[in-house]
Design a protein around this motif. Structure first.
Motif, mmCIF file in Angstrom:
data_model
loop_
_atom_site.group_PDB
_atom_site.id
_atom_site.type_symbol
_atom_site.label_atom_id
_atom_site.label_comp_id
_atom_site.label_asym_id
_atom_site.label_seq_id
_atom_site.Cartn_x
_atom_site.Cartn_y
_atom_site.Cartn_z
ATOM 1 N N ARG A 102 0.827 -1.211 0.000
ATOM 2 C CA ARG A 102 0.000 0.000 0.000
ATOM 3 C C ARG A 102 0.863 1.264 0.000
ATOM 4 O O ARG A 102 0.561 2.243 -0.705
ATOM 5 C CB ARG A 102 -0.932 0.010 1.203
ATOM 6 N N ALA A 103 1.947 1.256 0.773
ATOM 7 C CA ALA A 103 2.809 2.433 0.832
ATOM 8 C C ALA A 103 3.421 2.738 -0.530
ATOM 9 O O ALA A 103 3.588 3.904 -0.897
ATOM 10 C CB ALA A 103 3.909 2.230 1.873
ATOM 11 N N ASP A 104 3.755 1.696 -1.296
ATOM 12 C CA ASP A 104 4.341 1.911 -2.624
ATOM 13 C C ASP A 104 3.325 2.525 -3.582
ATOM 14 O O ASP A 104 3.665 3.400 -4.390
ATOM 15 C CB ASP A 104 4.869 0.595 -3.200
ATOM 16 N N LEU A 105 2.076 2.062 -3.518
ATOM 17 C CA LEU A 105 1.040 2.634 -4.374
ATOM 18 C C LEU A 105 0.784 4.095 -3.998
ATOM 19 O O LEU A 105 0.686 4.966 -4.874
ATOM 20 C CB LEU A 105 -0.246 1.820 -4.258
ATOM 21 N N ASN A 106 0.683 4.370 -2.705
ATOM 22 C CA ASN A 106 0.482 5.757 -2.272
ATOM 23 C C ASN A 106 1.607 6.655 -2.770
ATOM 24 O O ASN A 106 1.375 7.760 -3.264
ATOM 25 C CB ASN A 106 0.408 5.824 -0.740
ATOM 26 N N ARG A 107 2.846 6.162 -2.629
ATOM 27 C CA ARG A 107 3.998 6.973 -3.042
ATOM 28 C C ARG A 107 3.981 7.229 -4.540
ATOM 29 O O ARG A 107 4.252 8.346 -4.993
ATOM 30 C CB ARG A 107 5.297 6.259 -2.642
ATOM 31 N N ALA A 108 3.641 6.199 -5.322
ATOM 32 C CA ALA A 108 3.615 6.362 -6.777
ATOM 33 C C ALA A 108 2.576 7.398 -7.186
ATOM 34 O O ALA A 108 2.836 8.244 -8.057
ATOM 35 C CB ALA A 108 3.323 5.020 -7.452
#
Length: 385
Positions: A102-108
Motif C-alpha cells: 500500500r505504501a508503494d502505491l500511495n507513493r507512486a
C-alpha cells in the motif's frame, strides 16, 4: 465549460491524488489536504485490477503506478487440502492485475501527482467546513483554512466529511472476519509467480503469492463473530496471533508450511474487516464524497482501490460536462451507485464463502470477474443530466 474552477480534496490516500489529477484534466485546479504529517507507511498489500488500471490510463498515471507494483495475471482457487476447483490466467483481452504494498502505491500516486503540478499539503487534519453562496471553506486542526468552489471528501471509511453531508449516515460495519498478513521464508512452498492463490480452509481463508525475493506473501481472513474481539485484535501481540494462526492452519495445505516459516516481526494485524453500508447521500451543496468515504466494499472484493480510482475519474468527468455542482454531483452518484452496490453485494457473498469453507459449486471466472474487470470509464463520452 464547467462552472467549477477550484476544488479542495480532503484525504491523500488513493482517491485523493487521483481525483486531483482527473480534475486537472477536466480544467479544474485541485489541492489535496492530507492529515498525516508526511508520507504514510501503511502496511500490507492491495490489488489494482484491470478496470482500475484503465481509469489510471485516462489521467496518465498508469505507467507510474504499474512500475511500483507487480503484475499477477493468474488466479487459482482451492480448498485447504490442496485440491483445486478453479484456475485461470486472466480474462482474455485484459491486462494483468497488479499487486502493491500500500505504501508503494500511495507513493507512486503522490509522486506522479506532484510531477503534474498537483499541490499536496500534509499535516492538515480536516475538522469542519462552512458554505457560502459562492464557495466552501475548509477548517483544519492547525487553525488554517482554505476555500474553493467545491470540497471533495476522499478521506476514507472514517470520513470526517461524510457526517457534514449526511449527519444520519451509517458508520462502518464489521463483516465477521479479522484480517492478517505476513511473509514466509524457506517454507518450501513455491507458487507460480504469475498466479495468486486462494485457499478456502475448513477453519480460515488464506491467500498467497510469490515475492520476487523468494519469500511468499500471504493474507489470512479469520472468522470472528464478536465485533468487540475483532476491535481488540491489534492489541494482541503478533507472536500470540502467529500461534493461533498456526493452530488454525495446522491441517491445511500449504497454510501449515507457510505459517510455520513466518515470524512475528513479519506479521501485520490488520484488524476487523469492515465495509461502508449504503450511504443515502453522497453529496450536499458544494460537498461530495469519493472512494471509501462513499463506498467501501469488503476487502474480499479486491476492488476497493480500483473502485475509488474509477469514481474519482467519473466525478471529474461529470464536473467537466455539467453546469454547477448540484447537477454534476447528481449525475456522478447516478453513474456510480449501481455499480458499487453490485460489487459490494458480491463481496458479501465471498465473505460467506470464506467462513464456510469455499464456494458450493463450480467457479466461472468470466461470470465472477467479467462485469467487474471489463468495466471502462469513457472519458470522451459527454455526461448528460
Amino acid at each position: 465549460m464547467t462552472a467549477i474552477r477550484t476544488a479542495l480534496v480532503i484525504g491523500g490516500g488513493i482517491a485523493g491524488p487521483v481525483a486531483a489529477l482527473a480534475l486537472r484534466k477536466a480544467g479544474i485546479q485541485a489541492t489535496v489536504f492530507e492529515a498525516h504529517p508526511g508520507e504514510a507507511n501503511a502496511g500490507a498489500s492491495l490489488t489494482v485490477a484491470p478496470n482500475g488500471l484503465n481509469a489510471l490510463e485516462i489521467i496518465g498515471a498508469a505507467d507510474a503506478v504499474r512500475a511500483a507494483g507487480r503484475p499477477i495475471p493468474g488466479m487459482a482457487m482451492g480448498d485447504g487440502r490442496g485440491n483445486r476447483f478453479a484456475e485461470f490466467s486472466g480474462l482474455p483481452g485484459l491486462p494483468a492485475s497488479h499487486v502493491f504494498a500500500r505504501a508503494d502505491l500511495n507513493r507512486a500516486l503522490h509522486d506522479y501527482a506532484a510531477s503534474q503540478g498537483v499541490e499536496i499539503e500534509h499535516g492538515k487534519r480536516f475538522v469542519g467546513a462552512e458554505e457560502t453562496a459562492g464557495a466552501v471553506t475548509a477548517r483544519f486542526a492547525d487553525g488554517s483554512t482554505a476555500a474553493a468552489d467545491i470540497l471533495i471528501g476522499a478521506d476514507g471509511i472514517r470520513s470526517a466529511v461524510r457526517p457534514l453531508i449526511d449527519p444520519a449516515a451509517p458508520s462502518p460495519e464489521y463483516v465477521g472476519l479479522i484480517g492478517l498478513a505476513g511473509f514466509a521464508s524457506g517454507s518450501g512452498v513455491e507458487p507460480d509467480p504469475d498466479v495468486m492463490y486462494f485457499a478456502f480452509g475448513d477453519r480460515a481463508f488464506l491467500g498467497y503469492w510469490a515475492m520476487p525475493d523468494g519469500r511468499v506473501a500471504w493474507f489470512s481472513n479469520v472468522p470472528e463473530p464478536d465485533a468487540a474481539v475483532a476491535a481488540a485484535a491489534r492489541k494482541t501481540p503478533p507472536g500470540d496471533w502467529l500461534e493461533r494462526l498456526r493452530d488454525l492452519y495446522a491441517d491445511d495445505v500449504p497454510g501449515a508450511a507457510l505459517l510455520r516459516h513466518s515470524e512475528p516481526g513479519d506479521l501485520f494485524v490488520l484488524g476487523g474487516m469492515e465495509i461502508m453500508p449504503d450511504v443515502p447521500s453522497w453529496h450536499r451543496g458544494r460537498m461530495v464524497l469519493v472512494g471509501d468515504s462513499a463506498h467501501a466494499p469488503s476487502p474480499s472484493s479486491g476492488q476497493g482501490a480500483s473502485l475509488a480510482i474509477e469514481s474519482a475519474v467519473e466525478l471529474a468527468r461529470c464536473l467537466r460536462d455539467l453546469p454547477g455542482a448540484p447537477a454534476a454531483f447528481a449525475a456522478y452518484e447516478r453513474l456510480r451507485r449501481p455499480r458499487v452496490q453490485a460489487i459490494a453485494a458480491a463481496a458479501a457473498r465471498t465473505n460467506e464463502d470464506k467462513s464456510s469453507g469455499g464456494p458450493a459449486g463450480p467457479v466461472d471466472p468470466e461470470q465472477i470477474f467479467g462485469f467487474v474487470h471489463r468495466h471502462r470509464v469513457d472519458w470522451d463520452e459527454r455526461v448528460t443530466p
